[in-house]
Design a protein around this motif. Sequence first.
Motif, PDB file in Angstrom:
ATOM      1  N   GLY A   8       4.177   1.182  -1.362  1.00 49.40           N
ATOM      2  CA  GLY A   8       3.777  -0.050  -0.668  1.00 49.40           C
ATOM      3  C   GLY A   8       4.638  -1.224  -1.093  1.00 49.40           C
ATOM      4  N   GLY A   9       5.946  -1.016  -1.077  1.00 51.83           N
ATOM      5  CA  GLY A   9       6.858  -2.064  -1.549  1.00 51.83           C
ATOM      6  C   GLY A   9       7.392  -2.970  -0.462  1.00 51.83           C
ATOM      7  N   SER A  10       6.949  -2.779   0.770  1.00 48.46           N
ATOM      8  CA  SER A  10       7.553  -3.548   1.870  1.00 48.46           C
ATOM      9  C   SER A  10       6.988  -4.949   2.005  1.00 48.46           C
ATOM     10  N   GLY A  12       3.905  -8.098   0.347  1.00 52.30           N
ATOM     11  CA  GLY A  12       2.957  -8.524  -0.676  1.00 52.30           C
ATOM     12  C   GLY A  12       3.422  -8.303  -2.104  1.00 52.30           C
ATOM     13  N   ILE A  13       2.489  -7.828  -2.933  1.00 54.88           N
ATOM     14  CA  ILE A  13       2.758  -7.636  -4.366  1.00 54.88           C
ATOM     15  C   ILE A  13       3.882  -6.622  -4.576  1.00 54.88           C
ATOM     16  N   GLY A  14       3.895  -5.568  -3.757  1.00 53.85           N
ATOM     17  CA  GLY A  14       4.950  -4.549  -3.874  1.00 53.85           C
ATOM     18  C   GLY A  14       6.322  -5.134  -3.621  1.00 53.85           C
ATOM     19  N   SER A  34       4.210   1.768   7.719  1.00 49.50           N
ATOM     20  CA  SER A  34       4.635   1.746   9.120  1.00 49.50           C
ATOM     21  C   SER A  34       5.494   0.548   9.504  1.00 49.50           C
ATOM     22  N   ASP A  35       5.486  -0.521   8.713  1.00 43.07           N
ATOM     23  CA  ASP A  35       6.154  -1.757   9.110  1.00 43.07           C
ATOM     24  C   ASP A  35       7.641  -1.700   8.731  1.00 43.07           C
ATOM     25  N   ALA A  36       8.436  -1.096   9.628  1.00 50.27           N
ATOM     26  CA  ALA A  36       9.862  -0.889   9.331  1.00 50.27           C
ATOM     27  C   ALA A  36      10.612  -2.218   9.231  1.00 50.27           C
ATOM     28  N   ARG A  57       9.814   5.686   4.407  1.00 53.03           N
ATOM     29  CA  ARG A  57       8.518   5.670   5.093  1.00 53.03           C
ATOM     30  C   ARG A  57       7.724   6.863   4.580  1.00 53.03           C
ATOM     31  N   ALA A  58       6.633   6.621   3.899  1.00 55.76           N
ATOM     32  CA  ALA A  58       5.839   7.713   3.320  1.00 55.76           C
ATOM     33  C   ALA A  58       4.401   7.253   3.150  1.00 55.76           C
ATOM     34  N   ASP A  59       3.482   7.976   3.700  1.00 53.72           N
ATOM     35  CA  ASP A  59       2.045   7.679   3.533  1.00 53.72           C
ATOM     36  C   ASP A  59       1.605   8.232   2.176  1.00 53.72           C
ATOM     37  N   CYS A  60       1.099   7.368   1.311  1.00 58.59           N
ATOM     38  CA  CYS A  60       0.747   7.806  -0.045  1.00 58.59           C
ATOM     39  C   CYS A  60      -0.398   8.810  -0.060  1.00 58.59           C
ATOM     40  N   ALA A  61      -1.130   8.910   1.049  1.00 60.13           N
ATOM     41  CA  ALA A  61      -2.259   9.852   1.089  1.00 60.13           C
ATOM     42  C   ALA A  61      -1.841  11.229   1.604  1.00 60.13           C
ATOM     43  N   ILE A 139      -0.086   0.858 -12.701  1.00 60.47           N
ATOM     44  CA  ILE A 139      -1.045   1.107 -11.621  1.00 60.47           C
ATOM     45  C   ILE A 139      -1.641  -0.233 -11.193  1.00 60.47           C
ATOM     46  N   VAL A 140      -1.633  -0.506  -9.877  1.00 57.17           N
ATOM     47  CA  VAL A 140      -2.176  -1.774  -9.385  1.00 57.17           C
ATOM     48  C   VAL A 140      -3.643  -1.555  -9.000  1.00 57.17           C
ATOM     49  N   SER A 141      -4.506  -1.961  -9.934  1.00 56.30           N
ATOM     50  CA  SER A 141      -5.951  -1.886  -9.727  1.00 56.30           C
ATOM     51  C   SER A 141      -6.391  -3.210  -9.118  1.00 56.30           C
ATOM     52  N   ASP A 155     -16.703  -0.195  -1.509  1.00 56.43           N
ATOM     53  CA  ASP A 155     -15.830   0.992  -1.424  1.00 56.43           C
ATOM     54  C   ASP A 155     -14.492   0.713  -2.113  1.00 56.43           C
ATOM     55  N   TYR A 156     -13.891  -0.398  -1.756  1.00 55.84           N
ATOM     56  CA  TYR A 156     -12.613  -0.816  -2.358  1.00 55.84           C
ATOM     57  C   TYR A 156     -12.774  -0.986  -3.875  1.00 55.84           C
ATOM     58  N   ALA A 157     -13.841  -1.687  -4.283  1.00 56.67           N
ATOM     59  CA  ALA A 157     -14.055  -1.931  -5.710  1.00 56.67           C
ATOM     60  C   ALA A 157     -14.169  -0.606  -6.472  1.00 56.67           C
ATOM     61  N   GLY A 187      -6.462 -10.741  -9.211  1.00 55.76           N
ATOM     62  CA  GLY A 187      -7.647 -11.364  -8.610  1.00 55.76           C
ATOM     63  C   GLY A 187      -7.359 -11.690  -7.161  1.00 55.76           C
ATOM     64  N   LEU A 188      -7.517 -12.954  -6.804  1.00 53.58           N
ATOM     65  CA  LEU A 188      -7.303 -13.391  -5.425  1.00 53.58           C
ATOM     66  C   LEU A 188      -5.845 -13.800  -5.260  1.00 53.58           C
ATOM     67  N   ILE A 189      -5.084 -12.980  -4.580  1.00 57.30           N
ATOM     68  CA  ILE A 189      -3.645 -13.200  -4.460  1.00 57.30           C
ATOM     69  C   ILE A 189      -3.296 -13.415  -2.989  1.00 57.30           C
ATOM     70  N   GLU A 190      -2.450 -14.397  -2.752  1.00 61.27           N
ATOM     71  CA  GLU A 190      -2.058 -14.721  -1.368  1.00 61.27           C
ATOM     72  C   GLU A 190      -1.117 -13.658  -0.803  1.00 61.27           C
ATOM     73  N   THR A 191      -1.672 -12.704  -0.072  1.00 63.47           N
ATOM     74  CA  THR A 191      -0.858 -11.711   0.643  1.00 63.47           C
ATOM     75  C   THR A 191      -1.549 -11.412   1.969  1.00 63.47           C
ATOM     76  N   ASP A 192      -0.917 -10.543   2.757  1.00 62.35           N
ATOM     77  CA  ASP A 192      -1.463 -10.163   4.073  1.00 62.35           C
ATOM     78  C   ASP A 192      -2.737  -9.330   3.967  1.00 62.35           C
ATOM     79  N   ILE A 193      -3.064  -8.838   2.763  1.00 62.44           N
ATOM     80  CA  ILE A 193      -4.159  -7.863   2.673  1.00 62.44           C
ATOM     81  C   ILE A 193      -5.478  -8.477   3.150  1.00 62.44           C
ATOM     82  N   HIS A 194      -5.646  -9.788   2.943  1.00 67.67           N
ATOM     83  CA  HIS A 194      -6.903 -10.433   3.336  1.00 67.67           C
ATOM     84  C   HIS A 194      -7.023 -10.489   4.859  1.00 67.67           C
TER      85      HIS A 194
HETATM   86  P1  NAP Z   1      -0.401  -6.004   1.493  1.00 58.65           P
HETATM   87  O1  NAP Z   1       0.265  -7.342   1.478  1.00 58.65           O
HETATM   88  O2  NAP Z   1      -1.365  -5.676   2.574  1.00 58.65           O
HETATM   89  O3  NAP Z   1       0.759  -4.884   1.416  1.00 58.65           O
HETATM   90  C1  NAP Z   1       0.365  -3.538   1.373  1.00 58.65           C
HETATM   91  C2  NAP Z   1       1.601  -2.667   1.200  1.00 58.65           C
HETATM   92  O4  NAP Z   1       1.150  -1.310   1.060  1.00 58.65           O
HETATM   93  C3  NAP Z   1       2.527  -2.688   2.400  1.00 58.65           C
HETATM   94  O5  NAP Z   1       3.849  -2.507   1.936  1.00 58.65           O
HETATM   95  C4  NAP Z   1       2.071  -1.477   3.207  1.00 58.65           C
HETATM   96  O6  NAP Z   1       3.054  -0.909   4.057  1.00 58.65           O
HETATM   97  C5  NAP Z   1       1.736  -0.516   2.076  1.00 58.65           C
HETATM   98  N1  NAP Z   1       0.802   0.539   2.448  1.00 58.65           N
HETATM   99  C6  NAP Z   1      -0.432   0.412   3.013  1.00 58.65           C
HETATM  100  N2  NAP Z   1      -0.979   1.621   3.211  1.00 58.65           N
HETATM  101  C7  NAP Z   1      -0.072   2.533   2.760  1.00 58.65           C
HETATM  102  C8  NAP Z   1      -0.033   3.940   2.714  1.00 58.65           C
HETATM  103  N3  NAP Z   1      -1.033   4.692   3.184  1.00 58.65           N
HETATM  104  N4  NAP Z   1       1.070   4.539   2.194  1.00 58.65           N
HETATM  105  C9  NAP Z   1       2.121   3.808   1.730  1.00 58.65           C
HETATM  106  N5  NAP Z   1       2.134   2.465   1.758  1.00 58.65           N
HETATM  107  C10 NAP Z   1       1.060   1.842   2.270  1.00 58.65           C
HETATM  108  O7  NAP Z   1      -1.206  -5.772   0.132  1.00 58.65           O
HETATM  109  P2  NAP Z   1      -1.101  -6.477  -1.306  1.00 58.65           P
HETATM  110  O8  NAP Z   1      -2.058  -7.594  -1.329  1.00 58.65           O
HETATM  111  O9  NAP Z   1       0.302  -6.695  -1.690  1.00 58.65           O
HETATM  112  O10 NAP Z   1      -1.751  -5.322  -2.197  1.00 58.65           O
HETATM  113  C11 NAP Z   1      -0.981  -4.466  -3.013  1.00 58.65           C
HETATM  114  C12 NAP Z   1      -1.912  -3.830  -4.026  1.00 58.65           C
HETATM  115  O11 NAP Z   1      -2.528  -4.864  -4.798  1.00 58.65           O
HETATM  116  C13 NAP Z   1      -3.065  -3.028  -3.401  1.00 58.65           C
HETATM  117  O12 NAP Z   1      -3.296  -1.873  -4.145  1.00 58.65           O
HETATM  118  C14 NAP Z   1      -4.234  -3.988  -3.497  1.00 58.65           C
HETATM  119  O13 NAP Z   1      -5.453  -3.309  -3.548  1.00 58.65           O
HETATM  120  C15 NAP Z   1      -3.918  -4.674  -4.808  1.00 58.65           C
HETATM  121  N6  NAP Z   1      -4.612  -5.962  -4.962  1.00 58.65           N
HETATM  122  C16 NAP Z   1      -4.344  -6.994  -4.124  1.00 58.65           C
HETATM  123  C17 NAP Z   1      -5.036  -8.186  -4.294  1.00 58.65           C
HETATM  124  C18 NAP Z   1      -4.812  -9.386  -3.414  1.00 58.65           C
HETATM  125  O14 NAP Z   1      -5.611 -10.346  -3.487  1.00 58.65           O
HETATM  126  N7  NAP Z   1      -3.784  -9.403  -2.583  1.00 58.65           N
HETATM  127  C19 NAP Z   1      -5.988  -8.304  -5.319  1.00 58.65           C
HETATM  128  C20 NAP Z   1      -6.210  -7.216  -6.150  1.00 58.65           C
HETATM  129  C21 NAP Z   1      -5.516  -6.049  -5.965  1.00 58.65           C
HETATM  130  P3  NAP Z   1       3.296  -1.470   5.581  1.00 58.65           P
HETATM  131  O15 NAP Z   1       4.067  -2.761   5.411  1.00 58.65           O
HETATM  132  O16 NAP Z   1       4.101  -0.431   6.247  1.00 58.65           O
HETATM  133  O17 NAP Z   1       1.948  -1.677   6.154  1.00 58.65           O
END
Ligand code: NAP
Length: 247
Positions: A8-10, A12-14, A34-36, A57-61, A139-141, A155-157, A187-194
Amino acid sequence: MTAILITGGSRGIGRATAVLAARRGWNVAFTYASDAAAAAQTLEAIRAEGADGLAIRADCAIEAEVIDSFAQGRARFGALDGVVVNAGIVAPPAPLADMSLERLTRVFDTNVLGAYLTAREAARTLPRDRGGQGGAIVIVSSAAARLGSPGEYVDYAGSKGALDTLTIGLAKELGPGGVRVNAVRPGLIETDIHASGGQPDRAWRLGTGTPLGRPGTAEEVAEAILYLLDAASSYVTGALLDVSGGR
Ligand code: NAP
């Protein structure tokens, strides 16, 4: 030059970790779902720092895709010295009573199975007793592992709680092979995940209530990850490092 693989390096945090690692002299292989276009931008940013990069491009699951991503990383860079188990997702906020089997399966498949498969490949590759040269796994918990995320995403927690336990056990398993295993708990980090969980304003809405009065940035989490990858943390293993502004 040393090399790491980040799931998941494309974005946010990655992505922030990939770019900071490149700046600190690592070559970086990273996966994405999926986001090429985002992956191409990250690759460009890695190369702009003077490092070599590889987007996969690889699904971690999916086991075969995880195994293949490690093979591609090794083929490009020789040995891998570090692995960041980062890919993770959330689903829209809901109490457990309203969560579908489909949602629970998707969250646990990505966050738990995906992380375990990635950590397993790292455990097959990095230890000196398995032909590797030692190294570090981060490991990113999440702070959610100790907060529980009631009414939003238990579920996420829970999926992140599993990763804390994995960190503790794997650190003991791999220490003798010269591999350190640690976790960061953002904790609460500014990324697309929200936004992907349907709450684009979540980091700021809740972040202002933390002791530091704001959400964190992906770059601030990347700094902690790089510390745990680097020789600067050579006697740290099995640690769960909160990067949560005191939350
Ligand atoms: P994000 O901005 O949504 O980015 C997620 C990244 O993971 C994207 O590169 C995405 O790829 C990739 N990804 C998603 N599903 C995947 C899969 N099945 N296989 C491979 N790659 C996959 O998320 P983020 O906020 O950076 O989160 C990164 C990690 O930090 C996560 O484990 C999250 O739980 C953890 N975390 C985040 C926060 C926060 O507030 N942001 C807080 C605590 C923990 P695509 O670009 O192709 O979608």
